[in-house]
Design a protein around this motif. Structure first.
Motif, short mmCIF file in Angstrom:
data_model
loop_
_atom_site.label_atom_id
_atom_site.label_comp_id
_atom_site.label_asym_id
_atom_site.label_seq_id
_atom_site.Cartn_x
_atom_site.Cartn_y
_atom_site.Cartn_z
N THR A 35 0.18 -44.57 -0.04
CA THR A 35 1.46 -44.81 -0.53
C THR A 35 2.21 -45.76 0.45
O THR A 35 2.04 -45.43 1.76
CB THR A 35 2.23 -43.53 -0.78
OG1 THR A 35 1.56 -42.85 -1.95
CG2 THR A 35 3.57 -43.90 -1.07
N SER A 37 6.02 -47.63 1.23
CA SER A 37 7.51 -48.12 0.91
C SER A 37 8.17 -48.65 1.89
O SER A 37 7.42 -48.83 3.04
CB SER A 37 8.39 -46.65 0.61
OG SER A 37 8.19 -45.61 1.65
N SER A 42 13.18 -44.49 1.18
CA SER A 42 13.11 -45.27 -0.16
C SER A 42 12.60 -44.63 -1.15
O SER A 42 11.46 -43.72 -0.97
CB SER A 42 12.23 -46.60 -0.10
OG SER A 42 12.20 -47.25 -1.16
N SER A 43 13.12 -44.60 -2.41
CA SER A 43 12.58 -43.83 -3.56
C SER A 43 11.71 -44.67 -4.24
O SER A 43 11.08 -44.23 -5.24
CB SER A 43 13.66 -43.38 -4.34
OG SER A 43 14.69 -44.57 -4.94
N GLN A 45 8.27 -46.55 -4.41
CA GLN A 45 7.05 -46.38 -3.59
C GLN A 45 6.04 -47.10 -4.70
O GLN A 45 5.96 -46.96 -5.50
CB GLN A 45 6.66 -45.09 -3.37
CG GLN A 45 7.72 -44.20 -2.48
CD GLN A 45 7.27 -42.91 -2.38
OE1 GLN A 45 6.69 -42.08 -3.08
NE2 GLN A 45 8.06 -42.37 -1.02
N THR A 46 5.01 -47.55 -3.94
CA THR A 46 3.59 -48.05 -4.47
C THR A 46 2.74 -46.94 -4.06
O THR A 46 2.37 -47.06 -2.85
CB THR A 46 3.36 -49.51 -4.30
OG1 THR A 46 4.43 -50.09 -4.84
CG2 THR A 46 2.11 -49.88 -5.02
N THR A 47 1.81 -46.41 -5.04
CA THR A 47 0.65 -45.58 -4.73
C THR A 47 -0.45 -45.95 -5.56
O THR A 47 -0.52 -46.36 -6.55
CB THR A 47 0.84 -44.33 -4.86
OG1 THR A 47 2.24 -43.41 -4.31
CG2 THR A 47 -0.12 -43.33 -4.57
N ALA A 77 2.35 -46.50 6.14
CA ALA A 77 1.77 -45.81 4.86
C ALA A 77 1.51 -44.43 4.92
O ALA A 77 1.30 -43.98 6.25
CB ALA A 77 0.58 -46.89 4.78
N HIS A 124 3.36 -54.05 -3.14
CA HIS A 124 4.62 -53.51 -3.22
C HIS A 124 5.47 -54.66 -2.64
O HIS A 124 6.66 -54.70 -2.93
CB HIS A 124 4.51 -52.27 -2.10
CG HIS A 124 5.95 -51.68 -2.19
ND1 HIS A 124 6.24 -50.87 -2.86
CD2 HIS A 124 6.81 -51.92 -1.17
CE1 HIS A 124 7.40 -50.26 -2.62
NE2 HIS A 124 7.73 -50.87 -1.38
#
Length: 362
Positions: A35, A37, A42-43, A45-47, A77, A124
């Motif tokens: 993950t 961000s 930060s709300s 995120q890229t997972t 990360a 991201h």
């Protein structure tokens, strides 16, 4: 008789299954997730999931450990491996999230982590493309989508003007409401790291949130236009890039930490003061070793000017003081002119500098 046939059928299926390759009947699962961000708060995120390759998990879990804690604001990360959570920082160190433990990684394990993290970062963040190239895609009257990297909220805009940067307007009333929500319901000159998507292409960028000048889109309830800066953009009054916009573009491209790692003491102090001006506590803390920031910083609304006073022949290889003369405005509107003292340190000559103390009234 029927029961015997069913039993024989089940035995046959079992024998066939044993004779097949493992992947044909094993349950498909992803053993690792990564993950990314732009900040810990930060709300957005890229997972991404990854399969275990070349016994990566086994080699990771067998790595030796040492007692150590991580800087929350230096995290690059988060990894989840076999239900265990780790944080990977910008120095290439891996820590267990819930315990003061750092893993001593082998080169092959570290390389695999780097590969996975870079794959997620490529999704991201976006590249910092020069403005002279961006404006060939984001032409006048062209439409685009703004994505705020802290909240993930997005809204549509149209470029109406601007030569040194893009002067844009929200398309609809709804787009205006989303933009205002990003700024907690109040228009502001503060910069934010964003992505701008135009016809499937993403650009790292920075915006402020203050309507000004003329607006021409009827019904969007936006009183004017606002500015979006890209790499190499400048304001209408100056030819050099705005420091705040430049910092946010670095964030949007995922390159801020690498830039901070290579910064001189004076450049590092500059990042600290720019982040203070933008109320970007995360970036301020990225420049430090994690010490508690002075309480007086929270009362500052904006930094107007700053001038670094270079000490004469007092610079050392591992420890240095950087005095700065600055003017600023507090939240009650008062104007101040002060000299602050920054103390910076690095562990070895090839390590990055870190701010270890700020004295507001030396």
């Amino acid at each position: 008789m029927l029961r015997s046939k069913v039993l024989i059928f089940c035995i046959c299926l079992f024998v066939i299954a044993l004779s097949m390759p493992h992947f044909a009947y094993a349950k498909v699962k992803n053993d690792i997730t990564v993950t990314v961000s732009v900040s810990p708060e930060s709300s957005f995120q890229t997972t991404m999931p990854f399969r275990d390759q070349n016994h990566f998990t086994k080699r990771l879990l067998r790595s030796s450990t040492v007692v150590a804690s991580y800087n929350l604001h230096w995290i690059r990360a988060t990894l989840t491996v076999k239900k265990r959570t780790y944080v990977y920082d910008h120095d290439g160190q891996l820590y267990e999230k819930e315990m003061p433990r750092r893993y001593v990684l082998g080169n092959d394990v570290r390389q695999r982590i780097e590969e996975m993290v870079k794959s997620v970062e490529a999704v991201h963040f976006a590249q910092a493309i020069p403005w002279e190239q961006v404006k060939k895609t984001l032409k006048r009257m062209e439409f685009g989508t703004v994505i705020d990297l802290e909240t993930g909220q997005r809204f549509d805009v149209q470029r109406r003007a601007g030569s040194r940067h893009a002067d844009v307007q929200p398309l609809t009333r709804k787009d205006t409401q989303i933009m205002k929500n990003i700024y907690q319901g109040k228009w502001s000159w503060k910069r934010r790291a964003i992505l701008v998507e135009v016809d499937g292409t993403y650009f790292a960028a920075s915006m402020h949130g203050m309507p000004h000048g003329a607006g021409a889109i009827k019904g969007n309830e936006f009183p004017g236009h606002f500015c979006i800066h890209f790499f190499g953009s400048s304001t209408h009054r100056r030819t050099e890039p705005d420091p705040s916009h430049s910092m946010m573009i670095l964030k949007a491209s995922g390159a801020l930490a690498a830039t901070i790692k290579g910064a001189s003491p004076e450049e590092l102090v500059g990042f600290f003061l720019t982040a203070l001006h933008e109320h970007d506590t995360h970036t301020m803390r990225m420049t430090t070793d994690g010490f508690s920031l002075p309480e007086g910083l929270s009362s500052i609304e904006s930094v107007r000017t700053s001038e670094i006073i270079i000490p004469s022949d007092e610079r050392g290889p591992l420890l240095i003081e950087v005095p700065v003369r600055l003017t600023y405005i507090d939240r009650e509107g008062g104007n101040f002119r002060r000299t602050w003292q920054f103390l910076l340190r690095r562990e070895v000559p090839w390590d990055r500098w870190r701010i270890i103390a700020v004295e507001l009234n030396p």
